[in-house]
Structure formats: C-alpha cells, structure tokens
Design a protein around this motif. Structure first.
Motif, mmCIF file in Angstrom:
data_model
loop_
_atom_site.group_PDB
_atom_site.id
_atom_site.type_symbol
_atom_site.label_atom_id
_atom_site.label_comp_id
_atom_site.label_asym_id
_atom_site.label_seq_id
_atom_site.Cartn_x
_atom_site.Cartn_y
_atom_site.Cartn_z
ATOM 1 N N PRO A 1 0.802 -1.220 0.000
ATOM 2 C CA PRO A 1 0.000 0.000 0.000
ATOM 3 C C PRO A 1 0.838 1.275 0.000
ATOM 4 C CG PRO A 1 -0.876 -1.548 1.586
ATOM 5 C CD PRO A 1 0.418 -2.114 1.075
ATOM 6 N N LEU A 2 2.042 1.199 0.480
ATOM 7 C CA LEU A 2 2.891 2.383 0.498
ATOM 8 C C LEU A 2 3.300 2.800 -0.912
ATOM 9 C CD1 LEU A 2 5.216 1.427 3.485
ATOM 10 C CD2 LEU A 2 3.206 2.902 3.510
ATOM 11 N N TRP A 3 3.277 1.867 -1.842
ATOM 12 C CA TRP A 3 3.702 2.154 -3.212
ATOM 13 C C TRP A 3 2.581 2.754 -4.052
ATOM 14 C CZ3 TRP A 3 5.718 -3.459 -3.320
ATOM 15 C CH2 TRP A 3 6.900 -3.530 -2.577
ATOM 16 N N ALA A 4 1.341 2.764 -3.569
ATOM 17 C CA ALA A 4 0.220 3.240 -4.368
ATOM 18 C C ALA A 4 0.325 4.743 -4.617
ATOM 19 C CB ALA A 4 -1.094 2.902 -3.687
ATOM 20 N N VAL A 5 0.616 5.509 -3.607
ATOM 21 C CA VAL A 5 0.732 6.954 -3.769
ATOM 22 C C VAL A 5 2.091 7.258 -4.396
ATOM 23 C CG1 VAL A 5 0.760 9.182 -2.592
ATOM 24 C CG2 VAL A 5 -0.755 7.369 -1.789
ATOM 25 N N GLN A 6 2.034 7.871 -5.550
ATOM 26 C CA GLN A 6 3.259 8.182 -6.286
ATOM 27 C C GLN A 6 3.913 9.434 -5.704
ATOM 28 O OE1 GLN A 6 4.336 6.044 -8.607
ATOM 29 N NE2 GLN A 6 2.531 4.840 -8.072
ATOM 30 N N PRO A 7 5.232 9.524 -5.785
ATOM 31 C CA PRO A 7 5.921 10.698 -5.228
ATOM 32 C C PRO A 7 5.474 12.025 -5.854
ATOM 33 C CG PRO A 7 7.484 8.950 -5.685
ATOM 34 C CD PRO A 7 6.162 8.502 -6.227
ATOM 35 N N ASP A 8 5.109 11.997 -7.143
ATOM 36 C CA ASP A 8 4.683 13.251 -7.777
ATOM 37 C C ASP A 8 3.288 13.682 -7.332
ATOM 38 O OD1 ASP A 8 3.534 11.091 -9.074
ATOM 39 O OD2 ASP A 8 3.492 12.077 -11.025
ATOM 40 N N GLU A 9 2.536 12.786 -6.675
ATOM 41 C CA GLU A 9 1.214 13.146 -6.163
ATOM 42 C C GLU A 9 1.298 13.818 -4.796
ATOM 43 O OE1 GLU A 9 -1.007 9.546 -5.901
ATOM 44 O OE2 GLU A 9 -1.102 9.259 -8.045
ATOM 45 N N MET A 10 2.366 13.573 -4.071
ATOM 46 C CA MET A 10 2.484 14.062 -2.698
ATOM 47 C C MET A 10 2.617 15.581 -2.641
ATOM 48 S SD MET A 10 4.888 11.296 -0.852
ATOM 49 C CE MET A 10 4.440 9.594 -0.731
ATOM 50 N N ARG B 1 -3.752 11.897 3.180
ATOM 51 C CA ARG B 1 -3.633 10.455 3.391
ATOM 52 C C ARG B 1 -4.758 9.940 4.293
ATOM 53 N NH1 ARG B 1 1.402 8.236 1.501
ATOM 54 N NH2 ARG B 1 0.475 6.268 2.107
ATOM 55 N N GLU B 2 -5.099 10.715 5.308
ATOM 56 C CA GLU B 2 -6.161 10.301 6.220
ATOM 57 C C GLU B 2 -7.510 10.242 5.500
ATOM 58 O OE1 GLU B 2 -8.252 11.921 10.286
ATOM 59 O OE2 GLU B 2 -6.124 12.323 9.977
ATOM 60 N N ILE B 3 -7.792 11.247 4.692
ATOM 61 C CA ILE B 3 -9.051 11.261 3.951
ATOM 62 C C ILE B 3 -9.077 10.133 2.927
ATOM 63 C CG2 ILE B 3 -10.481 12.582 2.333
ATOM 64 C CD1 ILE B 3 -9.385 15.126 3.699
ATOM 65 N N SER B 4 -7.983 9.951 2.210
ATOM 66 C CA SER B 4 -7.968 8.954 1.134
ATOM 67 C C SER B 4 -8.070 7.530 1.667
ATOM 68 C CB SER B 4 -6.710 9.106 0.277
ATOM 69 O OG SER B 4 -5.551 8.821 1.010
ATOM 70 N N GLN B 5 -7.785 7.303 2.928
ATOM 71 C CA GLN B 5 -7.949 5.974 3.504
ATOM 72 C C GLN B 5 -9.419 5.633 3.740
ATOM 73 O OE1 GLN B 5 -5.439 6.002 6.973
ATOM 74 N NE2 GLN B 5 -3.575 5.773 5.759
ATOM 75 N N GLY B 6 -10.283 6.630 3.743
ATOM 76 C CA GLY B 6 -11.714 6.391 3.919
ATOM 77 C C GLY B 6 -12.506 6.434 2.632
ATOM 78 N N ILE B 7 -11.820 6.647 1.499
ATOM 79 C CA ILE B 7 -12.494 6.724 0.200
ATOM 80 C C ILE B 7 -12.234 5.436 -0.574
ATOM 81 C CG2 ILE B 7 -12.687 8.009 -1.964
ATOM 82 C CD1 ILE B 7 -13.628 9.589 0.480
ATOM 83 N N ASP C 1 -6.048 5.256 -1.252
ATOM 84 C CA ASP C 1 -4.690 5.361 -0.733
ATOM 85 C C ASP C 1 -3.890 4.088 -1.009
ATOM 86 O OD1 ASP C 1 -2.857 7.052 0.717
ATOM 87 O OD2 ASP C 1 -2.996 5.614 2.361
ATOM 88 N N GLU C 2 -4.579 2.941 -1.043
ATOM 89 C CA GLU C 2 -3.922 1.652 -1.250
ATOM 90 C C GLU C 2 -3.933 1.210 -2.700
ATOM 91 O OE1 GLU C 2 -6.498 -0.628 1.180
ATOM 92 O OE2 GLU C 2 -5.377 -0.263 3.011
ATOM 93 N N SER C 3 -4.861 1.719 -3.487
ATOM 94 C CA SER C 3 -5.069 1.233 -4.846
ATOM 95 C C SER C 3 -4.067 1.840 -5.829
ATOM 96 C CB SER C 3 -6.487 1.572 -5.298
ATOM 97 O OG SER C 3 -6.661 1.211 -6.641
ATOM 98 N N SER C 4 -3.659 1.025 -6.763
ATOM 99 C CA SER C 4 -2.759 1.521 -7.813
ATOM 100 C C SER C 4 -3.505 1.709 -9.132
ATOM 101 C CB SER C 4 -1.589 0.553 -7.992
ATOM 102 O OG SER C 4 -2.071 -0.725 -8.328
ATOM 103 N N ALA C 5 -4.830 1.672 -9.108
ATOM 104 C CA ALA C 5 -5.632 1.889 -10.314
ATOM 105 C C ALA C 5 -5.505 3.343 -10.771
ATOM 106 C CB ALA C 5 -7.097 1.549 -10.031
ATOM 107 N N THR C 6 -5.653 3.554 -12.056
ATOM 108 C CA THR C 6 -5.523 4.896 -12.629
ATOM 109 C C THR C 6 -6.556 5.852 -12.034
ATOM 110 O OG1 THR C 6 -4.762 3.869 -14.677
ATOM 111 C CG2 THR C 6 -5.444 6.172 -14.792
ATOM 112 N N LEU C 7 -7.801 5.372 -11.914
ATOM 113 C CA LEU C 7 -8.854 6.226 -11.363
ATOM 114 C C LEU C 7 -8.559 6.604 -9.914
ATOM 115 C CD1 LEU C 7 -11.532 7.639 -11.728
ATOM 116 C CD2 LEU C 7 -12.676 5.504 -11.128
ATOM 117 N N ALA C 8 -7.999 5.677 -9.146
ATOM 118 C CA ALA C 8 -7.631 5.985 -7.758
ATOM 119 C C ALA C 8 -6.568 7.078 -7.724
ATOM 120 C CB ALA C 8 -7.132 4.731 -7.051
ATOM 121 N N GLY C 9 -5.611 7.006 -8.635
ATOM 122 C CA GLY C 9 -4.587 8.053 -8.714
ATOM 123 C C GLY C 9 -5.195 9.403 -9.042
#
Length: 146
Positions: A14-23, A34-40, A51-59
């Motif tokens: 799950p740590l790899w889902a959020v890309q560095p350029d998104e931070m 991060r807190e909000i995205s864990q509830g979506i 926050d955990e998903s690597s899908a394009t829409l999640a990004g």
C-alpha cells in the motif's frame, strides 16, 4: 527467506500506491490527504481505499483530493465533493442514516432473532420419556417372546 521477503513486500505494497509526484510539499496537508484517502473507496478495486489502490482512477481521485485541500477545503468538504460526484458508494464507511440505517441494524437484529428462535426451540424440547408402566411392560414382554 523468500517467504519473509514476499510477506514484507505484501505488507508494504500500500505504500507504493501513492506516487511521489502526487504528494504535497506541506506535510500537514499531505497527512490530511492520506487520512481522507484511507476512507475513500476506489471505484475500480471496490474493497481498497484510493490510498492503497494503484488503479488509474484511484490516482486521479488522489490528485483531485489534494487539489481540493490545497484550494482550502475542509476535510468534510472534500469528502462531500467526492460523494456528490461519485455517490455514497465511494465511502468505505457509509453514513448511518436513511436507508443505510436498515443495513447497519439488520445484522444485529437478525442475530438476536436467530438467538431467540434457538432459545425457544431448545426450551420446547420434550422431556425424555418416563419409565414404562406395568401394562406397557407386559405388552412389550408379550411382543418380545419368541
């Protein structure tokens, strides 16, 4: 050894889902994001948060969420925006009002109902048969005689 590495990789995935350029550069805003995205819920993966998903829409949802935070929206305003856009399905923990209240209460009610039915069924069990009377013993002896 390979198993341990594999297990650690799964735990850290799950740590790899959020890309560095998104931070975000602001650590406070990033923590809020991060807190909000864990509830979506990810609309593609369905049982993973964005926050955990690597899908394009999640990004894309993570980016929209961060844009809303940078624009000055509160946490609730960001969640309301996503719910207005994608429906209440996007919440991993749906609200406990309206029609959802039926869903939240049905499981405990069914459990209590099953326990009550089980209790009544066990209480209605008939007592074990009593010993045979003298007449019944004589009739049984008559039948059993060769």
């Amino acid at each position: 050894m390979k198993r341990i590495v594999f297990i650690l990789a799964l735990i850290a995935s799950p740590l790899w889902a959020v890309q560095p350029d998104e931070m975000l550069d602001d650590p406070v805003l990033e923590d809020r994001a991060r807190e909000i995205s864990q509830g979506i819920r990810c609309p593609v993966c369905q049982n993973e948060s964005i926050d955990e998903s690597s899908a394009t829409l999640a990004g894309e949802l993570r980016i929209v969420l961060r844009e809303r935070l940078v624009a000055g929206d509160s946490d609730q305003e960001v969640v309301d925006y996503l719910v207005a856009r994608y429906g209440e399905f996007v919440l991993l923990n749906p609200t406990k009002t309206g029609a959802n209240l039926i869903l939240w209460l049905s499981a405990p009610v069914m459990l209590l109902l099953a326990l009550a039915i089980g209790f009544v069924t066990l209480r209605r069990k008939t007592a074990p048969p009593e010993a045979l009377s003298a007449e019944e013993k004589a009739a049984l002896d008559e039948i059993m005689r060769p």
